[in-house]
Motif scaffolding. Structure first.
Motif, PDB file in Angstrom:
ATOM      1  N   LYS A 112     -49.825 -18.348  -4.921  1.00  0.00           N
ATOM      2  CA  LYS A 112     -49.902 -16.991  -4.322  1.00  0.00           C
ATOM      3  C   LYS A 112     -49.471 -16.717  -2.707  1.00  0.00           C
ATOM      4  CE  LYS A 112     -53.162 -14.579  -7.099  1.00  0.00           C
ATOM      5  NZ  LYS A 112     -54.762 -14.022  -7.177  1.00  0.00           N
ATOM      6  N   SER A 113     -49.761 -17.891  -1.989  1.00  0.00           N
ATOM      7  CA  SER A 113     -49.442 -17.751  -0.626  1.00  0.00           C
ATOM      8  C   SER A 113     -47.996 -18.146  -0.413  1.00  0.00           C
ATOM      9  CB  SER A 113     -50.407 -18.691   0.229  1.00  0.00           C
ATOM     10  OG  SER A 113     -50.103 -19.758   0.398  1.00  0.00           O
ATOM     11  N   GLU A 114     -47.674 -19.209  -1.128  1.00  0.00           N
ATOM     12  CA  GLU A 114     -46.380 -19.466  -1.370  1.00  0.00           C
ATOM     13  C   GLU A 114     -45.143 -18.288  -1.675  1.00  0.00           C
ATOM     14  OE1 GLU A 114     -44.905 -22.863  -3.691  1.00  0.00           O
ATOM     15  OE2 GLU A 114     -46.436 -24.172  -2.791  1.00  0.00           O
ATOM     16  N   ILE A 115     -45.784 -17.398  -2.510  1.00  0.00           N
ATOM     17  CA  ILE A 115     -45.033 -16.248  -3.031  1.00  0.00           C
ATOM     18  C   ILE A 115     -44.977 -15.318  -1.589  1.00  0.00           C
ATOM     19  CG2 ILE A 115     -44.901 -14.179  -4.303  1.00  0.00           C
ATOM     20  CD1 ILE A 115     -46.037 -16.227  -6.586  1.00  0.00           C
ATOM     21  N   ARG A 116     -46.026 -15.096  -1.269  1.00  0.00           N
ATOM     22  CA  ARG A 116     -46.216 -14.298   0.018  1.00  0.00           C
ATOM     23  C   ARG A 116     -45.121 -14.856   1.047  1.00  0.00           C
ATOM     24  NH1 ARG A 116     -51.468 -13.666  -0.776  1.00  0.00           N
ATOM     25  NH2 ARG A 116     -52.100 -15.506   0.472  1.00  0.00           N
ATOM     26  N   GLU A 117     -45.202 -16.092   1.382  1.00  0.00           N
ATOM     27  CA  GLU A 117     -44.456 -16.691   2.462  1.00  0.00           C
ATOM     28  C   GLU A 117     -43.019 -16.497   2.230  1.00  0.00           C
ATOM     29  OE1 GLU A 117     -44.686 -17.788   5.337  1.00  0.00           O
ATOM     30  OE2 GLU A 117     -43.062 -18.810   5.566  1.00  0.00           O
ATOM     31  N   GLN A 118     -42.521 -16.579   0.687  1.00  0.00           N
ATOM     32  CA  GLN A 118     -41.348 -16.466   0.368  1.00  0.00           C
ATOM     33  C   GLN A 118     -40.674 -14.955   0.682  1.00  0.00           C
ATOM     34  OE1 GLN A 118     -39.277 -18.796  -0.668  1.00  0.00           O
ATOM     35  NE2 GLN A 118     -37.595 -17.250  -0.710  1.00  0.00           N
ATOM     36  N   LYS A 119     -41.485 -13.858   0.421  1.00  0.00           N
ATOM     37  CA  LYS A 119     -41.280 -12.644   0.490  1.00  0.00           C
ATOM     38  C   LYS A 119     -41.050 -12.351   2.090  1.00  0.00           C
ATOM     39  CE  LYS A 119     -42.931 -10.509  -3.345  1.00  0.00           C
ATOM     40  NZ  LYS A 119     -44.475  -9.890  -4.130  1.00  0.00           N
ATOM     41  N   ARG A 120     -41.898 -13.033   2.718  1.00  0.00           N
ATOM     42  CA  ARG A 120     -41.867 -12.846   4.167  1.00  0.00           C
ATOM     43  C   ARG A 120     -40.405 -13.339   4.639  1.00  0.00           C
ATOM     44  NH1 ARG A 120     -43.029 -15.148   9.388  1.00  0.00           N
ATOM     45  NH2 ARG A 120     -43.077 -17.132   8.051  1.00  0.00           N
ATOM     46  N   ARG A 123     -37.603 -11.293   3.687  1.00  0.00           N
ATOM     47  CA  ARG A 123     -37.585 -10.158   4.575  1.00  0.00           C
ATOM     48  C   ARG A 123     -36.822 -10.331   5.914  1.00  0.00           C
ATOM     49  NH1 ARG A 123     -42.598  -8.518   4.273  1.00  0.00           N
ATOM     50  NH2 ARG A 123     -43.251  -9.078   6.062  1.00  0.00           N
ATOM     51  N   ILE A 124     -37.285 -11.496   6.351  1.00  0.00           N
ATOM     52  CA  ILE A 124     -36.589 -11.942   7.679  1.00  0.00           C
ATOM     53  C   ILE A 124     -35.377 -11.949   7.642  1.00  0.00           C
ATOM     54  CG2 ILE A 124     -36.333 -13.728   9.239  1.00  0.00           C
ATOM     55  CD1 ILE A 124     -39.450 -14.013   9.027  1.00  0.00           C
ATOM     56  N   LYS A 125     -34.810 -12.758   6.231  1.00  0.00           N
ATOM     57  CA  LYS A 125     -33.477 -13.134   6.117  1.00  0.00           C
ATOM     58  C   LYS A 125     -32.389 -11.793   5.684  1.00  0.00           C
ATOM     59  CE  LYS A 125     -30.946 -16.050   2.697  1.00  0.00           C
ATOM     60  NZ  LYS A 125     -31.133 -16.781   1.486  1.00  0.00           N
ATOM     61  N   ASP A 126     -33.125 -10.604   5.176  1.00  0.00           N
ATOM     62  CA  ASP A 126     -32.575  -9.399   4.939  1.00  0.00           C
ATOM     63  C   ASP A 126     -32.205  -8.886   6.390  1.00  0.00           C
ATOM     64  OD1 ASP A 126     -32.469  -9.630   2.144  1.00  0.00           O
ATOM     65  OD2 ASP A 126     -34.203  -8.277   1.817  1.00  0.00           O
ATOM     66  N   GLU A 127     -33.266  -8.791   7.259  1.00  0.00           N
ATOM     67  CA  GLU A 127     -33.152  -8.225   8.519  1.00  0.00           C
ATOM     68  C   GLU A 127     -32.025  -8.704   9.209  1.00  0.00           C
ATOM     69  OE1 GLU A 127     -36.798  -8.277  10.647  1.00  0.00           O
ATOM     70  OE2 GLU A 127     -37.650  -6.844   8.969  1.00  0.00           O
ATOM     71  N   PHE A 128     -32.023 -10.270   9.188  1.00  0.00           N
ATOM     72  CA  PHE A 128     -31.049 -11.067   9.877  1.00  0.00           C
ATOM     73  C   PHE A 128     -29.733 -10.715   9.268  1.00  0.00           C
ATOM     74  CE2 PHE A 128     -28.220 -14.845   9.559  1.00  0.00           C
ATOM     75  CZ  PHE A 128     -28.241 -15.126  10.925  1.00  0.00           C
ATOM     76  N   VAL A 129     -29.652 -10.572   8.065  1.00  0.00           N
ATOM     77  CA  VAL A 129     -28.046 -10.393   7.461  1.00  0.00           C
ATOM     78  C   VAL A 129     -27.768  -9.049   7.976  1.00  0.00           C
ATOM     79  CG1 VAL A 129     -27.201  -9.462   5.291  1.00  0.00           C
ATOM     80  CG2 VAL A 129     -28.561 -11.678   5.407  1.00  0.00           C
ATOM     81  N   SER A 130     -28.555  -7.847   7.955  1.00  0.00           N
ATOM     82  CA  SER A 130     -27.983  -6.483   8.375  1.00  0.00           C
ATOM     83  C   SER A 130     -27.866  -6.762   9.903  1.00  0.00           C
ATOM     84  CB  SER A 130     -28.980  -5.424   7.892  1.00  0.00           C
ATOM     85  OG  SER A 130     -30.018  -5.053   8.896  1.00  0.00           O
ATOM     86  N   THR A 131     -28.613  -7.392  10.801  1.00  0.00           N
ATOM     87  CA  THR A 131     -28.407  -7.406  12.160  1.00  0.00           C
ATOM     88  C   THR A 131     -27.030  -8.095  12.202  1.00  0.00           C
ATOM     89  OG1 THR A 131     -30.719  -7.866  12.431  1.00  0.00           O
ATOM     90  CG2 THR A 131     -29.127  -8.225  14.322  1.00  0.00           C
ATOM     91  N   LYS A 188     -26.625 -12.837   0.430  1.00  0.00           N
ATOM     92  CA  LYS A 188     -26.993 -11.563  -0.588  1.00  0.00           C
ATOM     93  C   LYS A 188     -26.854 -12.156  -2.085  1.00  0.00           C
ATOM     94  CE  LYS A 188     -24.128  -8.339   1.193  1.00  0.00           C
ATOM     95  NZ  LYS A 188     -23.091  -7.351   0.947  1.00  0.00           N
ATOM     96  N   ILE A 189     -26.169 -12.855  -2.284  1.00  0.00           N
ATOM     97  CA  ILE A 189     -26.089 -13.612  -3.763  1.00  0.00           C
ATOM     98  C   ILE A 189     -27.576 -14.083  -3.871  1.00  0.00           C
ATOM     99  CG2 ILE A 189     -25.023 -14.986  -5.459  1.00  0.00           C
ATOM    100  CD1 ILE A 189     -22.555 -14.176  -4.151  1.00  0.00           C
ATOM    101  N   GLU A 190     -27.888 -15.043  -3.070  1.00  0.00           N
ATOM    102  CA  GLU A 190     -28.878 -15.902  -3.255  1.00  0.00           C
ATOM    103  C   GLU A 190     -30.216 -15.146  -3.082  1.00  0.00           C
ATOM    104  OE1 GLU A 190     -28.664 -18.827  -0.187  1.00  0.00           O
ATOM    105  OE2 GLU A 190     -27.355 -20.398  -1.585  1.00  0.00           O
ATOM    106  N   SER A 191     -30.426 -14.151  -2.519  1.00  0.00           N
ATOM    107  CA  SER A 191     -31.575 -13.511  -2.367  1.00  0.00           C
ATOM    108  C   SER A 191     -31.579 -12.351  -3.472  1.00  0.00           C
ATOM    109  CB  SER A 191     -32.103 -12.577  -1.125  1.00  0.00           C
ATOM    110  OG  SER A 191     -31.000 -11.725  -0.817  1.00  0.00           O
TER     111      SER A 191
END
Ligand code: ADP
Ligand code: MG
Lengths: 348, 119
Positions: A112-120, A123-131, A188-191
């Motif tokens: 569960k905590s790995e999944i939480r970490e993965q989601k985090r 999210r950072i990756k998405d923000e990075f990509v859009s930045t 984007k493909i990977e996520s």
């Protein structure tokens, strides 16, 4: 509602309860084991160091103590929880230890905590990509347009030497843009953030349109274009932009690696899918490299010479986009014998 | 002369677009955000609006939403020129389909403008 039972249990009944209990129970008097129920005996056998550890804990504390122990003959660590309670045993003060293996619970927690970490991280990756997409493309567009206006003579005449060097600048701005776009696409493909928007498309026209932009390069190299289409029109429901991107990537590879002969696109319509291929008579790929080709950042023969520099992302992106359509891509090639990239697109 | 209104918060880019378009005989008005854009639109009716998305105050998305409410502005084409390449659907849902991603090629930009103005 709390159930209510009448009549006390006799000692045989208590014994059955203790012996069948799934909870491991052991009694210690001054650190010495006086009784262990069957489950406790099993657990002691499973973890050779356990008895020693528990007896040293066996001063009643009421606290839950967690022990990490290697299982007998295995190298996996288990987590056991142990709680000791004070009692009187055959006239002497003693400690009752209750313990059980909670490894599975911990595994679930850590997943569960790995999944939480993965989601985090996502999210950072998405923000990075859009930045990246905004903060880099904006200045890039200013640099590109400035260069292009000077080159076009909008702000006064320039010498041919200046033109030559500014053209290099422009080419490399476009190269940088391509790298950024490829990085964003693969991320984007990977996520799984990329969406396929299907529409009815004639694949034959799509291929013809994709080829148009390569006409100058094809002519410059003196290559022939040999296409083969099984039907004059092939209707299919696909994401037009994404499949165009696939053909453009594959065609630009073919052009990059082919100095003479021909390149071409084949389309063959089957009952449930269309088989597409992009082929060339270029340098080909050595058999030991074939399996690596679709991985990220793979560039073979990068040292072969100028004009062949890419990102090594093109084929990884193609593979991702084709798989999103439910298709597959593979390669047939031999060193020096040209290359054929083949992929399928399901019709629905 | 056909009139173009450029709405973008990047002053450098606005200056460049102005130079490029003036060379092609367009008359240019500029604004640095959506709010200023509407102020300009009080005085000028352009043949086309070039619209950035990420801007302070009234951004490009808010702009098109408010634009739709103004009867008198209907019929002016909008070309969305943005560094974000993930917003097509958002704008399409509002009925705006003309979208160009930065960095752009001047020839392509000019062709799109001509196409939209019907010059
Ligand atoms: N048509 C082709 N002929 C020969 N080699 C190819 C061809 N297509 C791809 N390759 C090989 O696969 C590698 C990866 O291709 P790609 O992922 O498109 O990255 P890039 O084009 O940026 O190098 C290339 O560097 C090249 O070594
Ligand atoms: Mg490539």
């Amino acid at each position: 509602m709390i159930p209510h039972f009448s009549g006390a249990l006799n000692s045989d009944e208590y014994r059955v309860l203790i012996e069948l209990s799934r909870n491991a129970m052991a009694i210690f008097v001054q650190g010495e084991l006086k009784y262990a129920n069957p489950v406790a005996l099993q657990v002691f056998a499973q973890f050779p160091n356990l008895l020693e550890k528990i007896s040293s804990l066996a001063v009643p504390t009421e606290e839950v103590v967690r022990l990490s122990l290697p299982e007998n003959g295995q190298n996996q660590e288990h987590v056991l929880e142990c709680q000791t309670t004070e009692l009187n045993w055959q006239g002497a003060p003693a400690a009752l230890a209750n313990f059980h293996d909670v490894s599975e619970y911990y595994q679930v927690q850590s997943i569960k905590s790995e999944i939480r970490e993965q989601k985090r991280v996502d999210r950072i990756k998405d923000e990075f990509v859009s930045t990246v997409s905004h903060e880099i493309r904006t200045p890039l567009s200013i640099i590109r347009e400035t260069t292009s206006q000077i080159l076009d003579g909008l702000h006064g005449e320039i010498t041919s030497a200046q033109k030559n060097f500014l053209s290099k600048t422009l080419r490399n701005i476009d190269r940088l843009t391509k790298i950024i776009n490829d990085l964003l696409d693969i991320s984007k493909i990977e996520s799984g953030k990329i969406e396929i928007r299907r529409e009815k498309v004639d694949l034959v026209s799509l291929v013809r349109d994709s080829l148009v932009q390569f006409t100058p390069q094809i002519q410059k190299k003196g290559l022939q274009v040999l296409n083969s289409f099984s039907h004059p029109h092939i209707e299919i429901s696909i994401d037009k932009d994404k499949i165009t991107q696939v053909f453009i990537n594959l065609l630009s590879n073919s052009l990059k690696f082919t100095e003479q002969g021909h390149i071409g696109v084949g389309l063959k319509e089957w009952d449930n899918f269309v088989e597409c291929s992009v082929m060339d008579t270029g340098v080909g790929v050595a058999s030991e490299d074939l399996s690596k080709l679709f991985n990220k950042f793979i560039q073979i023969g990068r040292t072969d010479g100028p004009g062949q520099k890419g990102t090594g992302l093109g084929l990884a992106i193609c593979k991702g986009l084709i798989e999103l359509h439910g298709g597959k891509i593979w390669v047939q090639s031999e060193r020096g014998q040209g290359t054929q990239m083949i992929f399928t697109l399901p019709k629905t | 002369m056909k009139k173009v209104l450029i709405i973008d918060d990047e002053a450098d880019l606005v200056e460049l677009l102005k130079a490029r378009l003036e060379q092609h005989q367009y008359e240019i008005s500029t604004a640095f955000n959506g709010e200023e854009g509407f102020q300009v639109l009080e005085k000028v009716r352009p043949d086309l609006i070039i619209l950035d998305v990420a801007m302070p105050k009234v951004d490009g998305y808010m702009f098109v939403q408010q634009f739709k409410q103004r009867e008198n502005l209907q019929g002016i084409p909008i070309l969305i020129l943005t560094a974000k390449n993930t917003l097509h659907e958002l704008f399409e849902a509002e009925g705006f389909y003309d979208y160009l991603v930065k960095p752009f090629e001047a020839e392509i930009l000019l062709a799109r403008i001509e196409e939209l103005i019907g010059r």
